[in-house]
Design an enzyme around this catalytic site. Sequence first.
Site, PDB file in Angstrom:
ATOM      1  N   ASP A  80       0.785  -1.239   0.000  1.00 36.71           N
ATOM      2  CA  ASP A  80       0.000   0.000   0.000  1.00 36.71           C
ATOM      3  C   ASP A  80       0.818   1.289   0.000  1.00 36.71           C
ATOM      4  OD1 ASP A  80       0.848  -0.320   2.615  1.00 36.71           O
ATOM      5  OD2 ASP A  80      -1.158  -0.452   3.482  1.00 36.71           O
ATOM      6  N   ARG A 124      -5.184   4.362   5.631  1.00 31.84           N
ATOM      7  CA  ARG A 124      -5.348   4.112   4.195  1.00 31.84           C
ATOM      8  C   ARG A 124      -6.424   4.997   3.575  1.00 31.84           C
ATOM      9  NH1 ARG A 124      -4.199  -1.209   2.654  1.00 31.84           N
ATOM     10  NH2 ARG A 124      -5.546  -0.760   0.881  1.00 31.84           N
ATOM     11  N   TYR A 138      -1.109  -4.373  11.337  1.00 36.15           N
ATOM     12  CA  TYR A 138      -0.135  -5.475  11.319  1.00 36.15           C
ATOM     13  C   TYR A 138      -0.094  -6.043  12.728  1.00 36.15           C
ATOM     14  CZ  TYR A 138       1.795  -4.161   6.770  1.00 36.15           C
ATOM     15  OH  TYR A 138       1.966  -3.905   5.444  1.00 36.15           O
ATOM     16  N   PRO A 189       7.233  -6.539   4.701  1.00 41.90           N
ATOM     17  CA  PRO A 189       6.366  -5.482   4.184  1.00 41.90           C
ATOM     18  C   PRO A 189       6.293  -4.253   5.083  1.00 41.90           C
ATOM     19  CG  PRO A 189       5.124  -7.535   4.538  1.00 41.90           C
ATOM     20  CD  PRO A 189       6.483  -7.721   5.120  1.00 41.90           C
TER      21      PRO A 189
HETATM   22  C1  LIG Z   1       0.848  -7.462   3.494  1.00 40.31           C
HETATM   23  C2  LIG Z   1       1.849  -6.835   2.599  1.00 40.31           C
HETATM   24  C3  LIG Z   1       2.022  -5.467   2.623  1.00 40.31           C
HETATM   25  C4  LIG Z   1       2.974  -4.864   1.830  1.00 40.31           C
HETATM   26  N1  LIG Z   1       3.118  -3.524   1.885  1.00 40.31           N
HETATM   27  C5  LIG Z   1       4.036  -2.917   1.124  1.00 40.31           C
HETATM   28  C6  LIG Z   1       4.147  -1.508   1.116  1.00 40.31           C
HETATM   29  O1  LIG Z   1       3.420  -0.821   1.798  1.00 40.31           O
HETATM   30  N2  LIG Z   1       5.084  -0.926   0.311  1.00 40.31           N
HETATM   31  C7  LIG Z   1       5.895  -1.670  -0.462  1.00 40.31           C
HETATM   32  O2  LIG Z   1       6.743  -1.092  -1.149  1.00 40.31           O
HETATM   33  N3  LIG Z   1       5.792  -3.011  -0.508  1.00 40.31           N
HETATM   34  C8  LIG Z   1       4.890  -3.655   0.268  1.00 40.31           C
HETATM   35  N4  LIG Z   1       4.758  -5.011   0.211  1.00 40.31           N
HETATM   36  C9  LIG Z   1       5.606  -5.784  -0.702  1.00 40.31           C
HETATM   37  C10 LIG Z   1       4.997  -5.748  -2.111  1.00 40.31           C
HETATM   38  O3  LIG Z   1       3.718  -6.327  -2.108  1.00 40.31           O
HETATM   39  C11 LIG Z   1       5.836  -6.464  -3.126  1.00 40.31           C
HETATM   40  O4  LIG Z   1       7.185  -6.205  -2.908  1.00 40.31           O
HETATM   41  C12 LIG Z   1       5.435  -5.988  -4.521  1.00 40.31           C
HETATM   42  O5  LIG Z   1       4.113  -6.351  -4.791  1.00 40.31           O
HETATM   43  C13 LIG Z   1       6.362  -6.564  -5.571  1.00 40.31           C
HETATM   44  O6  LIG Z   1       5.917  -6.168  -6.826  1.00 40.31           O
HETATM   45  P1  LIG Z   1       6.244  -7.065  -8.105  1.00 40.31           P
HETATM   46  O7  LIG Z   1       5.575  -6.403  -9.239  1.00 40.31           O
HETATM   47  O8  LIG Z   1       7.701  -7.266  -8.177  1.00 40.31           O
HETATM   48  O9  LIG Z   1       5.610  -8.473  -7.782  1.00 40.31           O
HETATM   49  P2  LIG Z   1       4.081  -8.848  -7.540  1.00 40.31           P
HETATM   50  O10 LIG Z   1       3.338  -7.746  -6.919  1.00 40.31           O
HETATM   51  O11 LIG Z   1       4.089 -10.161  -6.866  1.00 40.31           O
HETATM   52  O12 LIG Z   1       3.512  -9.007  -9.005  1.00 40.31           O
HETATM   53  C14 LIG Z   1       3.878 -10.093  -9.803  1.00 40.31           C
HETATM   54  C15 LIG Z   1       2.866 -10.218 -10.917  1.00 40.31           C
HETATM   55  O13 LIG Z   1       3.292 -11.276 -11.759  1.00 40.31           O
HETATM   56  C16 LIG Z   1       2.216 -12.141 -12.023  1.00 40.31           C
HETATM   57  N5  LIG Z   1       2.780 -13.475 -12.229  1.00 40.31           N
HETATM   58  C17 LIG Z   1       3.318 -14.304 -11.320  1.00 40.31           C
HETATM   59  N6  LIG Z   1       3.769 -15.414 -11.915  1.00 40.31           N
HETATM   60  C18 LIG Z   1       3.510 -15.277 -13.228  1.00 40.31           C
HETATM   61  C19 LIG Z   1       3.733 -16.082 -14.347  1.00 40.31           C
HETATM   62  N7  LIG Z   1       4.328 -17.270 -14.245  1.00 40.31           N
HETATM   63  N8  LIG Z   1       3.327 -15.640 -15.552  1.00 40.31           N
HETATM   64  C20 LIG Z   1       2.718 -14.433 -15.683  1.00 40.31           C
HETATM   65  N9  LIG Z   1       2.473 -13.628 -14.641  1.00 40.31           N
HETATM   66  C21 LIG Z   1       2.878 -14.039 -13.434  1.00 40.31           C
HETATM   67  C22 LIG Z   1       1.317 -12.059 -10.811  1.00 40.31           C
HETATM   68  O14 LIG Z   1      -0.010 -12.398 -11.165  1.00 40.31           O
HETATM   69  C23 LIG Z   1       1.476 -10.592 -10.423  1.00 40.31           C
HETATM   70  O15 LIG Z   1       0.526  -9.776 -11.059  1.00 40.31           O
HETATM   71  C24 LIG Z   1       3.788  -5.647   0.986  1.00 40.31           C
HETATM   72  C25 LIG Z   1       3.606  -7.024   0.937  1.00 40.31           C
HETATM   73  C26 LIG Z   1       2.649  -7.619   1.732  1.00 40.31           C
HETATM   74  C27 LIG Z   1       2.480  -9.090   1.697  1.00 40.31           C
END
Ligand SMILES: Cc1cc2nc3c(=O)[nH]c(=O)nc-3n(C[C@H](O)[C@H](O)[C@H](O)COP(=O)(O)OP(=O)(O)OC[C@H]3O[C@@H](n4cnc5c(N)ncnc54)[C@H](O)[C@@H]3O)c2cc1C
Length: 603
Positions: free
Chosen positions: A49, A234, A242, A322
């Site tokens: 978020d 939010r 948390y 997170p």
């Molecule tokens: C409870 C919680 C709170 C958080 N709060 C924060 C915060 O406040 N600030 C912050 O910076 N980070 C926060 N994070 C961490 C954050 O969620 C992640 O670091 C972030 O989402 C990573 O982004 P990403 O695009 O790298 O990966 P993801 O968000 O995991 O996105 C990956 C994408 O790839 C897709 N995908 C996966 N596998 C495949 C495949 N084989 N083929 C095609 N598509 C695929 C998925 O569907 C998804 O859409 C939090 C995490 C959690 C669990």
Amino acid sequence: MSTKTSFVDVLVVGAGPTGSMLAYSLLKSNVSCRIIDKKEAPVSRGHADALQPRILEVLRSHGLIVKALKEGNKINTTSIWHPGPDGKIERVSRIPNITAPRGLYPFNLTNHQGAHEAIFTSELPKYGATVERPFAPVSIAIDEDQIDADVYPVTVEIQSASDPAKRETVHAKYVVGADGAHSFIRKSLGICNIGDHTDRCWGVIDFVPDTNFPDIRTTSQVHSSTGFCLIVPREDDMVRLYIPLDETAHYRDSETKKVNVGAVNPDELLEIAKRAFEPYYMNAKDGYHWWTIYVVGQRVAQNFSVSNRVFLAGDACHTHSPKAGQGMNAGMNDAHNLAWKLIYVIRKWADRKLLDTYEEERRQFALDLIHFDKKYVAMFESMALSGTGIDPVVHSKAVQMFGLFKSGIGIHYAGSMITCSHNQSAARYLIVGKRFPPEIILIARDDKVVQIHDVLPSDTKFKMLIFTGDIHGSGRKELIRSLAERLVEGRLLSERSYISCDRIEMMRMVDTLTIIKGYKGQTMYTDVPESLWTHWTKVFIDDVDITGEQGGKAYENFGIGPEGAVVIVRPDGYVGLVTTLHGVQEIFEYFRAWEIPMGTKTV
Ligand SMILES: Cc1cc2nc3c(=O)[nH]c(=O)nc-3n(C[C@H](O)[C@H](O)[C@H](O)COP(=O)(O)OP(=O)(O)OC[C@H]3O[C@@H](n4cnc5c(N)ncnc54)[C@H](O)[C@@H]3O)c2cc1C
């Protein structure tokens, strides 16, 4: 079943925050790019978020900040609560949420992850693209014999998750695995993740609260003798809590230690949280918007790239707690760092070795982040063990100490072919490898006030900032003229061509901005040689504005003396080179280290 075959410059796998931002940046710069995601629909609630100040600056540099600010919730303050002498919780401090100096945005911006992703994905149709769903790769192969050729050496078989008969063979020049912590791309290429999980399990609930707890709209760390809870305010009156969970609870397998998210009950999580807030009450008004449980994984991939043809970005190559709000921000910063490098190589402006700097810079950042995260998580873990008697003053100081790193403003890339700090003393506070700081300057021709970040947009150009010093000083004009002539002779300021969709496009790789030290009334923009500005809005004065309230501090704040300086800012807004007005040779060497000279025939 017939398999379609296609060709694309960049295939982005995963449309989370990382992949969405990367695809947007590439498409905006005329790169042929496709983005696929295995999920049927985008995230609509929960998950990450908080956006940090540095990413807000990056959004501004892309012209996307207004949209983000309109929809998100600003968090200005952190409150810290501890047990008082009578055992009841009391507020021990209320401090700024962001303690990083000189940031444009001294707050966090919260919204659900899908809203952050949509900042980018909603722009894609402008460039004729959309996230292709539900598609996932089933195989990936790199033709190692063709790594350095101008061909499509990466072959990815993709398949629709809803209709397996829909298959396609995509031949790509580059593939970016932004497919999250369980990355198919990372695993398929045999890249190890190094690191571990912490033991503690945390619960998360998003809901609109009914409460008499007074600091419900600040980030609040509530440490009571009966529990611990972190509040993150939010959008739409919602909050996120948390909550540390009991190790022996039923949602954790005692042998494998894996959490079973399906076993979680949000009412149960809220009941645990309530203990920390006593004697205040805390209820959910209309049920729960989202909830989860997780254990903290602190891991970094061994490599962020294979042969500089396939890259990993975001959670695919680093994961952390997170609570510090870093993962999504780090992923977006990966995208921001990688995008311009891919663009330069695809345009044939840069040698492929420029791509080495992605792993050099971002993997080191990920390691630093894990180091920070370990300390940060340790602070929370010790608070989670209620009754351990944390000193409130130490606690407040610790929160502030982490501020610079947490905000993203502290990112500092080490010396490399694109960060050269031999002449740092010419601009003492424009630290090479750090992001260019904000400052107010005036447009010389009409005295209009300008935030310098707004003349350093993410438009893929390097910016050469020429600080002339006092242009009326002895020999100054001649020095500036000679610098301009040498830059023109060296063709650094010429337009370069690149091919996009079979069309030849022309643009400058280096834009110049000139900043004169002097008084408005005594300076004319025409004092600057015309070859140094493409438009009159690119000549500035470091003087106070007509109200006398802002401006006039750039030289002082940047540590630049009357002798002036030249500063090269990279397309991602980081200072790449600082030198003197005599340093033209150094400027050429900086670009020569990785640039493909104009007119070179490339394969
Ligand atoms: C409870 C919680 C709170 C958080 N709060 C924060 C915060 O406040 N600030 C912050 O910076 N980070 C926060 N994070 C961490 C954050 O969620 C992640 O670091 C972030 O989402 C990573 O982004 P990403 O695009 O790298 O990966 P993801 O968000 O995991 O996105 C990956 C994408 O790839 C897709 N995908 C996966 N596998 C495949 C495949 N084989 N083929 C095609 N598509 C695929 C998925 O569907 C998804 O859409 C939090 C995490 C959690 C669990």
